[in-house]
Write a protein that holds these residues in place. Structure first.
Motif, PDB file in Angstrom:
ATOM      1  N   GLN A 724      39.971  99.950   2.354  1.00  0.00           N
ATOM      2  CA  GLN A 724      38.392  99.218   2.198  1.00  0.00           C
ATOM      3  C   GLN A 724      39.368  97.744   2.935  1.00  0.00           C
ATOM      4  O   GLN A 724      40.668  97.288   2.806  1.00  0.00           O
ATOM      5  N   VAL A 725      38.384  97.542   4.328  1.00  0.00           N
ATOM      6  CA  VAL A 725      39.168  95.988   5.360  1.00  0.00           C
ATOM      7  C   VAL A 725      38.789  94.863   3.674  1.00  0.00           C
ATOM      8  O   VAL A 725      38.007  95.464   3.165  1.00  0.00           O
ATOM      9  N   ALA A 726      39.970  93.653   3.480  1.00  0.00           N
ATOM     10  CA  ALA A 726      39.899  92.907   3.490  1.00  0.00           C
ATOM     11  C   ALA A 726      39.023  91.993   4.110  1.00  0.00           C
ATOM     12  O   ALA A 726      39.544  91.509   5.698  1.00  0.00           O
ATOM     13  N   LEU A 727      38.361  91.047   3.274  1.00  0.00           N
ATOM     14  CA  LEU A 727      38.046  89.587   4.689  1.00  0.00           C
ATOM     15  C   LEU A 727      38.749  88.240   3.390  1.00  0.00           C
ATOM     16  O   LEU A 727      38.469  88.107   2.924  1.00  0.00           O
ATOM     17  N   ALA A 728      38.589  87.256   4.299  1.00  0.00           N
ATOM     18  CA  ALA A 728      38.967  85.870   3.666  1.00  0.00           C
ATOM     19  C   ALA A 728      38.186  84.668   4.078  1.00  0.00           C
ATOM     20  O   ALA A 728      37.350  84.756   5.518  1.00  0.00           O
ATOM     21  N   ASP A 729      37.696  83.958   3.398  1.00  0.00           N
ATOM     22  CA  ASP A 729      37.460  82.692   3.286  1.00  0.00           C
ATOM     23  C   ASP A 729      38.265  81.438   2.841  1.00  0.00           C
ATOM     24  O   ASP A 729      38.996  81.537   2.403  1.00  0.00           O
ATOM     25  N   PHE A 730      37.709  80.747   3.719  1.00  0.00           N
ATOM     26  CA  PHE A 730      37.977  79.479   3.375  1.00  0.00           C
ATOM     27  C   PHE A 730      37.678  78.136   2.898  1.00  0.00           C
ATOM     28  O   PHE A 730      36.098  78.200   3.389  1.00  0.00           O
ATOM     29  N   GLU A 746      46.037  79.580   8.297  1.00  0.00           N
ATOM     30  CA  GLU A 746      46.144  78.604   7.342  1.00  0.00           C
ATOM     31  C   GLU A 746      46.752  77.693   7.049  1.00  0.00           C
ATOM     32  O   GLU A 746      48.574  77.694   7.725  1.00  0.00           O
ATOM     33  N   SER A 747      45.822  76.432   6.803  1.00  0.00           N
ATOM     34  CA  SER A 747      46.855  74.957   7.123  1.00  0.00           C
ATOM     35  C   SER A 747      46.792  74.030   5.897  1.00  0.00           C
ATOM     36  O   SER A 747      45.176  74.815   4.875  1.00  0.00           O
ATOM     37  N   PHE A 748      47.290  72.756   5.358  1.00  0.00           N
ATOM     38  CA  PHE A 748      47.020  72.149   4.144  1.00  0.00           C
ATOM     39  C   PHE A 748      45.535  72.243   4.160  1.00  0.00           C
ATOM     40  O   PHE A 748      44.796  71.922   2.985  1.00  0.00           O
ATOM     41  N   ALA A 749      44.706  71.943   5.344  1.00  0.00           N
ATOM     42  CA  ALA A 749      43.353  71.336   5.410  1.00  0.00           C
ATOM     43  C   ALA A 749      41.967  71.921   5.015  1.00  0.00           C
ATOM     44  O   ALA A 749      41.436  72.310   4.305  1.00  0.00           O
ATOM     45  N   SER A 750      42.854  73.572   5.514  1.00  0.00           N
ATOM     46  CA  SER A 750      41.502  74.224   5.257  1.00  0.00           C
ATOM     47  C   SER A 750      41.473  75.074   3.145  1.00  0.00           C
ATOM     48  O   SER A 750      40.669  75.362   3.382  1.00  0.00           O
ATOM     49  N   GLY A 751      42.580  74.786   3.594  1.00  0.00           N
ATOM     50  CA  GLY A 751      43.031  75.649   1.769  1.00  0.00           C
ATOM     51  C   GLY A 751      43.544  76.750   1.925  1.00  0.00           C
ATOM     52  O   GLY A 751      43.106  77.651   2.780  1.00  0.00           O
ATOM     53  N   PRO A 752      43.596  77.031   0.544  1.00  0.00           N
ATOM     54  CA  PRO A 752      44.134  78.458   0.116  1.00  0.00           C
ATOM     55  C   PRO A 752      43.028  79.753   0.362  1.00  0.00           C
ATOM     56  O   PRO A 752      41.570  79.393   0.539  1.00  0.00           O
ATOM     57  N   PRO A 753      43.362  81.094   1.403  1.00  0.00           N
ATOM     58  CA  PRO A 753      42.052  82.064   1.528  1.00  0.00           C
ATOM     59  C   PRO A 753      41.751  82.866   0.202  1.00  0.00           C
ATOM     60  O   PRO A 753      42.316  82.675  -0.484  1.00  0.00           O
ATOM     61  N   ASN A 754      40.446  83.004   0.500  1.00  0.00           N
ATOM     62  CA  ASN A 754      39.593  83.744  -1.136  1.00  0.00           C
ATOM     63  C   ASN A 754      39.604  85.228  -0.884  1.00  0.00           C
ATOM     64  O   ASN A 754      38.668  85.271   0.501  1.00  0.00           O
ATOM     65  N   VAL A 755      40.544  85.921  -0.627  1.00  0.00           N
ATOM     66  CA  VAL A 755      40.803  86.939  -0.238  1.00  0.00           C
ATOM     67  C   VAL A 755      39.389  88.743  -1.530  1.00  0.00           C
ATOM     68  O   VAL A 755      39.600  87.870  -2.063  1.00  0.00           O
TER      69      VAL A 755
END
Length: 813
Positions: A724-730, A746-755
């Motif tokens: 199943q394909v994974a998606l991420a949001d920031f 990913e950067s400090f400004a984006s925050g960690p991904p929500n996978v």
């Protein structure tokens, strides 16, 4: 100074032109997100801040912000092209570094990993061998190797049984014919002869002149079974078509033609008789006339009466006598009649014709309502005596070449499906007798020929009756028939009367196929018998049936058939129940039930019919409390020839088999479930069937649904989830760092991904066979390009004006 202010404006306009140009350049880049230059004014400040009348110092670029608005979705028909409808990014691994993209241009690399066009691997949740998707993210790998076979462990059937179906099973009565001519060997001619009268011979030409001297005589037939007996007057003259002189054989044939025309169309009131005249050429100039009855095998008589004086020229005179025909030997059965009485008391009389085979009689009886009949015939050959192996046995007009009982057995059995239909042969255990059987009850006719006198064979039908011997008579030379020529053995009939039917005509002829009998229930000639007992080869013994494929441990498919038989319910009989059915199961037409250990060997180890009781509630739903557990625990996997295939064998209940099938399975056992099956007043239907086995297969295609599940299709017709394909949001998409190739990091400004998985939380859906296009609006970008150009020109004009002012100041003197 205005120069610095103007220069900052030029720099800002140049940046705006660069950002706009980059948007325009990527107008066709899949997954590209347009950027926007964002500016802020510049003011000189002090410790206490700018004054109320402070003049700005120009402009500066504060940010180049990306617009993550959804782009148009274009369909490509390539299953591995993916687009995200909604929020989220594809998660990729670029040599171990996690990166993110909206560009779904994916394909397979040489190892089967799903990668984009720069080799970054798509991340997702891999499935195990049974298709269960785990929660661990990893590179998505598409296995292109063969899918190994899986044997069936569970069969699920959702059926609708017809509650209006009748109960098929009933109790009838059985009767076997034991008349005193059944199986008794009847000896006689193999081929029937015909009544004939042969004239004295004569030569041609005849002395008689038919133009001046006609010939007349009467021909008489008596004793003809056809009933066309009588006398016909014959007149032979040229007026009837006879040549004036009979000089040659053709003239004689013309003369017999005139005789036949008068036999068949006599002068009234005479009527035609069943006789025909033939001209005969004996050779050597010798001729004759022969009169023959039209019906063979009848003992009739032909006579010549009242001849004219010149009749002796064609060999005819009243002294000429005929030879009566002899019928061919038959089974000796006389004509007999029996009466069948139906439950309403109506009587149907059936008459078995004289000499009719048991097969014919049984076939005719089968046409009577409530009656079924089958016939068999058995004869035994023994004492085959062939001094020089010249004896030839003919069986039912088929000449056999075998010179021993063993050779005859093999030859007869090889012809059972061709020239000797339904006839088989088997040597008895001693090897001294050959038992020949007609499975349909045809007569068994045996004759022999040989060039050696004394050659013989013994034929016996009824074991309680005497045998007969066919023997070639002592002769000097030549090939001769045996004395009795031919022996015929007739068969017996087994009659089954449906419930409520009976036979009467209490005492048929004492000699015949039917023995004396009565309809008294105590009469031992009649026995009670269960009618329509389940027989998978007879559709009349079960109400409904359905078939499906199941698979053994080698992945070979087999046909499992479920038969449903409605059971009788009698409110006065506590052993019966309402809404009761029995389901019988066979695989490849073979029984798969556990052996019955109470039977004597070897039957105590053979599979029995697998049968299960099925009960329904009053509302038609399945009564799961009363319905039996259905475990197929004695399936011995065999090929079409009945030989073991090497597939995994069964574990029957006595050996510990249970409805809990281990994984992986350790036997051929499987469970049948009927959950959802119902009974109603509608036609039988198969609403749903499924089973968990399959053959080996090769990958034939992929399908990806909106939840991102990658579903593999195989050549064996099976499908299985692979991943199943994974998606991420920031939290802050603007904080993502562009790294090129339409990817972000990913950067400090984006925050960690929500996978997560597609369509979970705020994540969008996956569209397979499609790509998300760039969200650049060219018309908007071109307008922005014009605005940036004008801003650049205006800032340049500020420098030009400031320069002119400076020159004016310098030129003051």
């Amino acid at each position: 100074m205005p120069f610095n202010t103007a220069l900052s404006g030029i720099r800002a306009a140049s940046t705006d032109l660069t950002v706009t140009g980059n948007n325009i350049a990527n107008a066709s880049t899949i997954g590209f997100k347009r950027s926007r230059a964002e500016f802020g004014d510049v003011f000189a400040t002090s410790v206490l801040g700018a004054g109320a009348n402070a003049i700005g110092s120009g402009v500066q670029v504060e940010d180049v912000a990306q617009n993550f608005k959804q782009g148009n979705v274009a369909f490509t028909q390539n299953e591995l092209d993916l687009a995200i409808n909604g929020n989220g990014f594809f998660v990729l691994s670029d040599q171990g570094t996690p990166v993110y993209s909206r560009a779904g241009t994916f394909g397979l690399d040489d190892q089967g990993y799903v990668t984009n066009n720069v080799g970054a691997r798509l991340q997702g949740f891999q499935a195990d061998s049974t298709g269960n998707i785990s929660g661990i993210s990893d590179d998505i790998l598409i296995q292109t190797s063969n899918l190994p076979p899986r044997q069936t462990t569970l069969v699920e059937s959702v059926l609708t049984l017809d509650s209006t179906e009748p109960v098929l099973q009933s109790t009838g009565r059985r009767f076997t014919t034991l008349g005193n001519v059944i199986g008794v060997t009847q000896a006689g001619l193999r081929d029937a002869t015909t009544t004939n009268l042969t004239s004295n011979t004569f030569t041609l030409p005849l002395a008689n002149d038919f133009a001046t001297t006609p010939m007349t005589f009467d021909i008489q037939l008596s004793g003809a079974s056809s009933g066309k007996n009588g006398t016909v007057s014959i007149n032979l003259d040229i007026g009837e078509g006879v040549p004036a002189t009979i000089n040659a054989f053709n003239d004689l044939r013309t003369l017999t033609g005139v005789i036949n025309s008068q036999i068949f169309s006599p002068t009234l009131p005479q009527t035609a008789i069943d006789v025909v005249a033939n001209a005969v050429d004996y050779g050597g100039g010798v001729y004759g006339i022969e009169f023959t009855a039209l019906q063979e095998g009848e003992g009739s008589q032909i006579q010549i009466n009242t001849p004219s004086a010149n009749m002796n020229q064609i060999g005819l005179n009243p002294a000429t006598t005929s030879v009566a025909g002899i019928p061919a030997v038959d089974n000796g059965y006389p004509q007999q009649s029996v009466d069948f009485v139906d439950p309403d008391g109506d009587i149907v009389t059936y008459t078995a014709l004289a000499g009719a085979t048991a097969a014919r009689t049984a076939s005719e009886m089968n046409a009577i309502q409530g009656i079924s009949a089958s016939a068999t015939t058995t004869a035994t050959l023994s004492n085959l005596n062939s001094a020089n192996d010249n004896l030839t046995v003919t069986l039912n007009s088929v000449q056999l070449s075998g010179d021993s009982l063993q050779a005859l057995e093999a030859e007869i059995n090889s012809l059972t499906n061709s020239t000797l239909p339904g006839i088989s042969a088997a040597l008895d255990p001693s090897g001294g007798a050959l038992v020949i059987t007609s499975a349909v009850g045809d007569d068994i006719r045996v004759s022999i020929t040989s060039t050696d006198p004394g050659d013989s064979i013994t034929v016996r039908g009824d074991q309680a009756a005497p045998a007969q011997i066919l023997q070639v008579p002592p002769v000097s030379a030549g090939n001769y028939d045996a004395d009795n020529n031919s022996i015929v053995v007739g068969g017996s009939i087994e009659l089954t009367l449906d419930e409520g039917y009976s036979m009467q005509n209490a005492v048929p002829d004492a000699v015949g196929i039917f023995q004396p009998f009565t309809s008294d229930p105590a009469d031992p000639e009649f026995t009670d018998v269960t009618l329509n007992a389940f027989d998978p080869t007879d559709q009349g013994t079960y109400n409904s049936a359905t078939s499906m494929n199941v698979y053994d441990s080698l992945g070979v498919s087999h046909i499992m058939t479920q038969y449903f038989v409605r059971q009788e319910y009698d409110p006065n009989d506590p052993t019966t129940s309402p809404n009761h059915w029995v389901m019988h199961v066979q695989i490849d037409g073979r029984n798969v039930g556990d052996p019955d250990t109470s039977l004597p060997p070897p039957a105590n180890i053979e599979p029995t019919l697998a049968s299960f009781n099925v009960f329904f509630n009053e509302n038609g739903t399945l009564n799961e409390l009363l319905t039996e557990d259905m475990l197929i625990s004695n399936w011995v996997v065999l090929d079409q020839q009945g030989n073991p295939t090497g597939a995994m064998g069964p574990q029957n209940v006595l050996a510990g088999g249970s409805i809990v099938i281990p994984e992986p399975p350790t036997s051929s056992n499987f469970v049948i479930e009927l959950a959802g099956t119902s009974q109603s007043g509608t036609d039988f239907s198969v609403d749903d069937t499924d089973q968990d086995g399959y053959a080996s297969g090769r990958l034939s295609g992929l399908a990806i649904d909106e939840n991102g599940v990658i579903f593999a299709r195989y050549t064996n017709g099976e499908g299985q989830p692979l991943a199943q394909v994974a998606l991420a949001d920031f939290t802050n998409q603007q904080g993502l760092q562009p790294i090129g190739n339409t990817m972000w990091a990913e950067s400090f400004a984006s925050g960690p991904p929500n996978v997560g998985t597609p369509q979970s939380g705020a994540l969008g859906a996956i569209q397979s066979g499609a790509l998300e296009e760039s969200n650049v609006d060219l018309s908007e970008e071109l307008v922005r390009l014009i605005i940036a150009q004008r801003n650049f020109q205006a800032s340049a004009k500020t420098i030009e004006t400031a320069d002119q002012v400076t020159q004016t100041i310098i030129n003051l003197r």
